[in-house]
Motif scaffolding. Structure first.
Motif, short mmCIF file in Angstrom:
data_model
loop_
_atom_site.label_atom_id
_atom_site.label_comp_id
_atom_site.label_asym_id
_atom_site.label_seq_id
_atom_site.Cartn_x
_atom_site.Cartn_y
_atom_site.Cartn_z
N ALA A 218 8.70 17.99 -4.21
CA ALA A 218 7.51 17.16 -4.46
C ALA A 218 7.69 15.73 -4.00
O ALA A 218 6.77 14.91 -4.15
CB ALA A 218 7.18 17.18 -5.95
N ARG A 219 8.82 15.39 -3.42
CA ARG A 219 9.10 14.00 -3.05
C ARG A 219 8.18 13.53 -1.93
O ARG A 219 7.87 14.27 -1.01
CB ARG A 219 10.55 13.86 -2.62
N ASP A 220 7.77 12.28 -2.02
CA ASP A 220 6.93 11.65 -0.99
C ASP A 220 7.85 10.94 -0.01
O ASP A 220 8.15 9.75 -0.15
CB ASP A 220 5.95 10.67 -1.64
N LEU A 221 8.31 11.69 1.01
CA LEU A 221 9.30 11.19 1.95
C LEU A 221 8.95 11.64 3.36
O LEU A 221 8.19 12.61 3.55
CB LEU A 221 10.70 11.73 1.59
N PRO A 222 9.49 10.98 4.38
CA PRO A 222 9.32 11.46 5.75
C PRO A 222 9.80 12.89 5.90
O PRO A 222 10.70 13.35 5.17
CB PRO A 222 10.17 10.49 6.58
N LEU A 223 9.22 13.59 6.85
CA LEU A 223 9.45 15.02 7.02
C LEU A 223 10.93 15.36 7.16
O LEU A 223 11.41 16.36 6.59
CB LEU A 223 8.70 15.51 8.26
N ALA A 224 11.68 14.54 7.86
CA ALA A 224 13.09 14.84 8.11
C ALA A 224 13.89 14.92 6.82
O ALA A 224 14.96 15.55 6.78
CB ALA A 224 13.69 13.78 9.03
N PRO B 169 -4.31 15.27 -1.34
CA PRO B 169 -3.90 14.21 -0.41
C PRO B 169 -2.40 13.96 -0.36
O PRO B 169 -1.92 13.31 0.57
CB PRO B 169 -4.65 12.97 -0.92
N MET B 170 -1.63 14.47 -1.34
CA MET B 170 -0.19 14.28 -1.30
C MET B 170 0.52 15.34 -0.46
O MET B 170 1.75 15.36 -0.40
CB MET B 170 0.38 14.28 -2.72
N CYS B 171 -0.25 16.20 0.22
CA CYS B 171 0.38 17.13 1.15
C CYS B 171 1.14 16.34 2.22
O CYS B 171 0.80 15.20 2.54
CB CYS B 171 -0.68 18.00 1.83
N ASP B 172 2.15 16.96 2.79
CA ASP B 172 2.98 16.28 3.78
C ASP B 172 2.26 16.08 5.11
O ASP B 172 2.68 15.25 5.92
CB ASP B 172 4.27 17.08 3.98
N ALA B 173 1.21 16.84 5.34
CA ALA B 173 0.39 16.67 6.53
C ALA B 173 -0.94 17.37 6.30
O ALA B 173 -1.07 18.20 5.39
CB ALA B 173 1.08 17.24 7.77
N HIS B 174 -1.92 17.00 7.12
CA HIS B 174 -3.22 17.67 7.10
C HIS B 174 -3.62 18.02 8.52
O HIS B 174 -3.27 17.30 9.47
CB HIS B 174 -4.30 16.77 6.49
N LEU B 175 -4.36 19.12 8.67
CA LEU B 175 -5.00 19.44 9.93
C LEU B 175 -6.42 18.88 9.86
O LEU B 175 -7.17 19.17 8.93
CB LEU B 175 -5.02 20.94 10.18
N VAL B 176 -6.77 18.07 10.86
CA VAL B 176 -7.98 17.25 10.80
C VAL B 176 -8.81 17.47 12.06
O VAL B 176 -8.26 17.53 13.18
CB VAL B 176 -7.62 15.76 10.66
N VAL B 177 -10.12 17.56 11.91
CA VAL B 177 -11.03 17.64 13.04
C VAL B 177 -11.54 16.24 13.36
O VAL B 177 -12.01 15.51 12.48
CB VAL B 177 -12.22 18.57 12.75
N ARG C 133 0.84 -1.19 0.00
CA ARG C 133 0.00 0.00 0.00
C ARG C 133 0.88 1.25 0.00
O ARG C 133 1.75 1.42 0.87
CB ARG C 133 -0.89 0.02 1.25
N ILE C 134 0.71 2.13 -0.99
CA ILE C 134 1.51 3.35 -1.05
C ILE C 134 0.65 4.62 -1.11
O ILE C 134 1.13 5.71 -0.81
CB ILE C 134 2.48 3.33 -2.25
N ASP C 135 -0.61 4.51 -1.54
CA ASP C 135 -1.52 5.66 -1.61
C ASP C 135 -0.85 6.86 -2.26
O ASP C 135 -0.83 7.97 -1.74
CB ASP C 135 -2.01 6.02 -0.21
N GLN C 136 -0.33 6.65 -3.43
CA GLN C 136 0.41 7.67 -4.18
C GLN C 136 -0.52 8.33 -5.20
O GLN C 136 -1.31 7.66 -5.86
CB GLN C 136 1.58 7.03 -4.91
N PRO D 177 0.36 13.79 9.91
CA PRO D 177 1.34 13.77 8.82
C PRO D 177 1.15 12.57 7.90
O PRO D 177 0.53 11.57 8.27
CB PRO D 177 2.67 13.70 9.56
N ARG D 178 1.69 12.69 6.71
CA ARG D 178 1.64 11.57 5.77
C ARG D 178 2.56 10.43 6.22
O ARG D 178 2.28 9.26 5.98
CB ARG D 178 2.03 12.06 4.38
#
Length: 561
Positions: free
Chosen positions: A165-171, A222-230, A78-81, A243-244
């Protein structure tokens, strides 16, 4: 043997290769008036870049070749890319590299909000989908600034002007995008009906770790590095940073179910997601999440106003440029009285939207001042209601100037027409905006009266403005239910009188009088162009609206008749 049945004449392409900033007198003057003249050179450069034929081509490609979901890799992991066309990345990169995403917060110079709004306005005229992650990322900054641990982690990446644009951990990222997720199937704008739950992993409270379980029906970019969610925690609705990628380097359990197939905004991916015990951090006080996320929404609502004003501006420029070339019934369209009425109406509306969005930007910059709160709290939802609604109607009229050529998908006019409704819906539909205005009037009556008093000063001795302001003051004394029933009418009149005051204070007489004569006198608004032009300076209106210029010229545009 080749056949040729006719010669192609009297056909003209939509306008490209022009400077979107230097040909816009109202915007350039407004930027100076807001104290953002220090950014004019950068805006001129960006106006040339975004107005190039290459940018228009990339905008077409980004919307024609829509994002694609890759839920799994080749081995079933599963990668959800979400894959975007290269033109999407190029356009989003150009916006970020120009510094517009963080300018309003990273810079301290006066006029920074107007400068950022102007950059957004320029870009949205050519490609609007890329503005979704840009708007959300900008809007999250003031919320994250209140969370010291998160802010120290994200600050440099949010303020960075490089595009990553890379799909990587925040660090491993040099810059990040942040989205938001509120809407669920059963509730829509009624966030208090949300069912997504949040459970603390250990001790509860601000900055603590939680597991989120539930769904979001609209989860943009959805490819944002994080979302603010309620989500609903034990103390009530709370806001979470999701975070993603988790801090341990594993993918977070946010599964993309599908991408929406939308009327417009096609370059931007909007998704449905499931939270399968996704990892998140509590932002703000537990149980106060709606108040927290609404602060972000106030910024993105401003973005909706700017984007809709941008659509109207682009519709005007394209219609005017085309009408000055196209011949029908023996003369150019722009010379024909009935078409001139349509174009003049478009021109008046466009400048009114421009001055209002710049005034709102100034209010956000000086939001600590009591007199500015009335603009941010009352006028922002009011402007979102009215300017977004007007973009719907005016984009249809501008498309009609092109006839059948405007109706085909090859035309950017069709894309502008499809794009217009999203700003009216996103961050609260028309009725929600009017209810928000009514709520603000009830809770902050002093701010409302302060706003009307300011408009009265701007209106000077103009009798038409003062008559409308007196009527609005009388309506404020109505019982709440009676005022709510007048919500759409009241909000429309409030915005119109505000635009009249702003134009009277800053625009040339031809524009200000044109607005007053057509918007504050009797019935108006049935269809675009249903105005009496006999008392209007139509030539001055149209010449000011778009001066044909040397392509991508830096500086003043040379008028071509």
């Amino acid at each position: 043997m080749s056949w040729q049945t006719h010669e192609i004449v009297n056909q003209f392409d939509e306008l490209t290769d022009y400077n979107v900033f230097s040909t816009d007198a109202a915007l350039a003057e407004g930027v100076q008036r807001a104290g953002a003249g220090w950014f004019a050179t950068a805006l001129t450069r960006y106006g040339a870049r975004i107005g190039s034929a290459q940018s228009y081509r990339m905008a077409d490609e980004a919307n024609r070749y829509v994002p694609e979901l890759k839920a799994f890799d080749r081995r079933g992991r599963r990668i959800d890319q979400v894959d975007y066309h290269p033109s999407w990345h190029a356009l989003l990169a150009s916006f970020r590299e120009a510094g517009f995403v963080s300018l309003a917060f990273a810079d301290e110079r006066p006029g920074r909000w107007a400068a950022a709004a102007a950059g957004f306005y320029l870009h949205a005229q050519v490609e609007a989908g890329t503005m979704c992650p840009a708007s959300m990322t900008q809007g999250c900054i003031p919320l994250l600034q209140k969370e010291p641990a998160l802010w120290s982690l994200l600050r440099d990446r949010l303020y960075a002007n490089g595009y990553d644009a890379r799909d990587l951990p925040l660090a491993q990222k040099t810059s990040v995008w942040i989205g938001m997720g509120m809407t669920e199937k059963q509730g829509g704008s009624d966030v208090r009906s949300n069912t997504t739950t949040a459970t603390p992993l250990a001790a509860a409270g601000r900055g603590a770790e939680y597991r989120l379980r539930g769904h979001k029906w609209f989860f943009s970019a959805p490819m944002c590095d994080a979302h603010l969610v309620v989500a609903r925690s034990q103390a009530g609705f709370s806001c979470f940073y999701v975070p993603r990628w988790c801090p341990d380097g594993t993918r977070n359990s946010v599964q993309i179910q599908r991408l929406k197939s939308k009327l417009g905004n096609r370059s931007n991916a909007s998704s449905e997601v499931e939270f399968l015990d996704a990892w998140g951090l509590l932002m703000g006080e537990e149980g106060h999440g709606i108040r927290t996320i609404i602060e972000m929404a106030s910024y993105t609502r401003l973005s909706c106003v700017i984007a809709s004003a941008a659509i109207v501006r682009q519709c005007l420029v394209q219609a005017l440029a085309y009408a000055r070339q196209r011949q029908a019934f023996g003369r150019r369209l722009a010379e024909q009285p009935l078409m001139r009425a349509v174009l003049a109406d478009l021109a008046i509306e466009s400048e009114a939207g421009t001055v209002l969005m710049l005034r709102l930007a100034q209010a956000f910059e000086n939001a600590a001042a009591p007199e500015q709160r009335a603009w941010t709290r009352i006028m922002t939802p009011a402007a979102k209601f009215w300017v977004c609604k007007r973009a719907l109607e005016l984009s249809g009229e501008a498309l009609e100037v092109f006839g059948g050529n405007g109706y085909v998908d090859d035309s950017p006019m069709a894309r502008l027409y499809r794009e217009a409704p999203v700003n009216s819906i996103w961050e609260g539909s028309g009725n929600v905006m009017c209810l928000d205005v009514m709520r603000a009037l009830g809770r902050e009556p002093d701010a409302a009266r302060m706003l009307l008093d300011e408009l009265g000063r701007l209106g000077g001795d103009e009798a038409r403005i003062h008559a409308e302001l007196q009527a609005l003051r009388r309506d404020l004394d109505l019982p709440p239910d009676a005022l709510e029933a007048l919500g759409r009418s009241f909000v429309q009149r409030l915005v119109l009188v505000a635009q009249a005051c702003l134009l009277r204070a800053s625009a040339p007489a031809a524009v200000a009088e044109g607005f007053l004569a057509t918007r504050l006198r009797g019935p108006w608004g049935q269809v675009v162009g249903a105005i009496d032009t006999r008392q209007l300076a139509v030539d001055a209106l149209l010449q000011r609206s778009y001066a044909l210029a040397v392509p991508n010229a830096i500086g003043a545009a040379a008028v071509v008749t």
